[in-house]
Design an enzyme around this catalytic site. Sequence first.
Site, PDB file in Angstrom:
ATOM      1  N   VAL A   1       3.566  -1.273   3.776  1.00 38.62           N
ATOM      2  CA  VAL A   1       3.274   0.191   3.298  1.00 38.62           C
ATOM      3  C   VAL A   1       4.374   0.941   3.158  1.00 38.62           C
ATOM      4  CG1 VAL A   1       2.292   2.013   4.377  1.00 38.62           C
ATOM      5  CG2 VAL A   1       1.276   0.025   4.830  1.00 38.62           C
ATOM      6  N   LYS A   2       4.226   1.591   2.082  1.00 39.25           N
ATOM      7  CA  LYS A   2       5.335   2.599   1.485  1.00 39.25           C
ATOM      8  C   LYS A   2       4.715   4.159   1.710  1.00 39.25           C
ATOM      9  CE  LYS A   2       7.411   4.669  -2.681  1.00 39.25           C
ATOM     10  NZ  LYS A   2       7.600   4.335  -4.105  1.00 39.25           N
ATOM     11  N   THR A   3       5.597   4.755   2.756  1.00 40.01           N
ATOM     12  CA  THR A   3       5.426   6.095   2.987  1.00 40.01           C
ATOM     13  C   THR A   3       6.458   6.971   2.994  1.00 40.01           C
ATOM     14  OG1 THR A   3       3.858   7.163   4.551  1.00 40.01           O
ATOM     15  CG2 THR A   3       5.374   5.884   5.682  1.00 40.01           C
TER      16      THR A   3
ATOM     17  N   GLY B   1       0.856  -1.208  -0.042  1.00 41.41           N
ATOM     18  CA  GLY B   1      -0.001  -0.160  -0.087  1.00 41.41           C
ATOM     19  C   GLY B   1       0.980   1.320   0.062  1.00 41.41           C
TER      20      GLY B   1
ATOM     21  N   ASP C   1      12.477   2.421  -0.533  1.00 44.66           N
ATOM     22  CA  ASP C   1      11.994   2.270  -1.879  1.00 44.66           C
ATOM     23  C   ASP C   1      12.453   3.609  -2.517  1.00 44.66           C
ATOM     24  OD1 ASP C   1      10.927   1.517  -4.284  1.00 44.66           O
ATOM     25  OD2 ASP C   1       8.925   1.878  -3.716  1.00 44.66           O
TER      26      ASP C   1
END
Length: 293
Positions: free
Chosen positions: A204-206, A174, A252
């Site tokens: 999760v990527k944030t 996500g 990432d």
Amino acid sequence: MADAIGNKAAHDYHLDVPAPEQGFFAKGLGHGDWGAKNRLSRLFNPKSGNTVMLAFDHGYIMGSTAGLERMDVTIAPLCQYADVLMATRGAIRSCIPPTVQNAICLRATHDASVLVDDMSTGNGLGADIEAAIRMNASAIAMQCFIGGAGEAQSLETLCRAVDAGERYGIPVLGVTAVGKEMARTTEYFLLATRMLAELGVSFVKTYYCDHFEKVVAACPVPVVIAGGKKLPEDEALTMAYRAICDGARGVDMGRNIFQSQHPAAMCQAVAKVVHQHFTDKEAYQFYQDITNP
């Protein structure tokens, strides 16, 4: 349903209490199927528990951005230094040799281009689960605009992808997209990451933010940070180092690697922080040693 009025702000994140292991190295994912956990073991290094994801999915909204004019020339040589390739199926299929051993995180949403004033008006499915299977993907990435005009649509698309991913044992990443009207605050990322995790994503990527340790603690699945805009190499390594220290399970990164003056050296330096406990200063010295022998 829960009512936001009168809700008490969270304050105790139990930062001194480790997450339960559940018999698996990745936080909160021990109860999944064997196939999903096998794919997660390709995405995250089981020894360090972390990952270096090389993102080059920018072209699907930006077109030919600096460093991605010829991905076969600029990106393919970097594969050996990353754990995961994060991109669209078109970019991977046309520019990356099928002999690479990297895990694939397939960008599976389509969004508005940079020509649109507000890209948070919603998105749709750009590659379905069968496309992910054909691409031998270890995960699919779904971008969600929490707080934007297209929130409901993007969450609907996410939930359908999670359903399909669970059916075939393919984890879902996500991605918390920050729209034009949204501020990159601790409060925003606490909400966005938690929502995506509760809707079933595997990680999760944030973006990195103040009090990031709270964001990580409150998210029941692994968090990786986005590289964001291009920074000087030492600053990008400091951001990665602080994120790992605060509990992130990897990065990432795109522009901070492929737009670096020395992309291969930068990717290796990032990996030193993520997997080998290098400090930011040690990693930057490593970068300098490679680029100035």
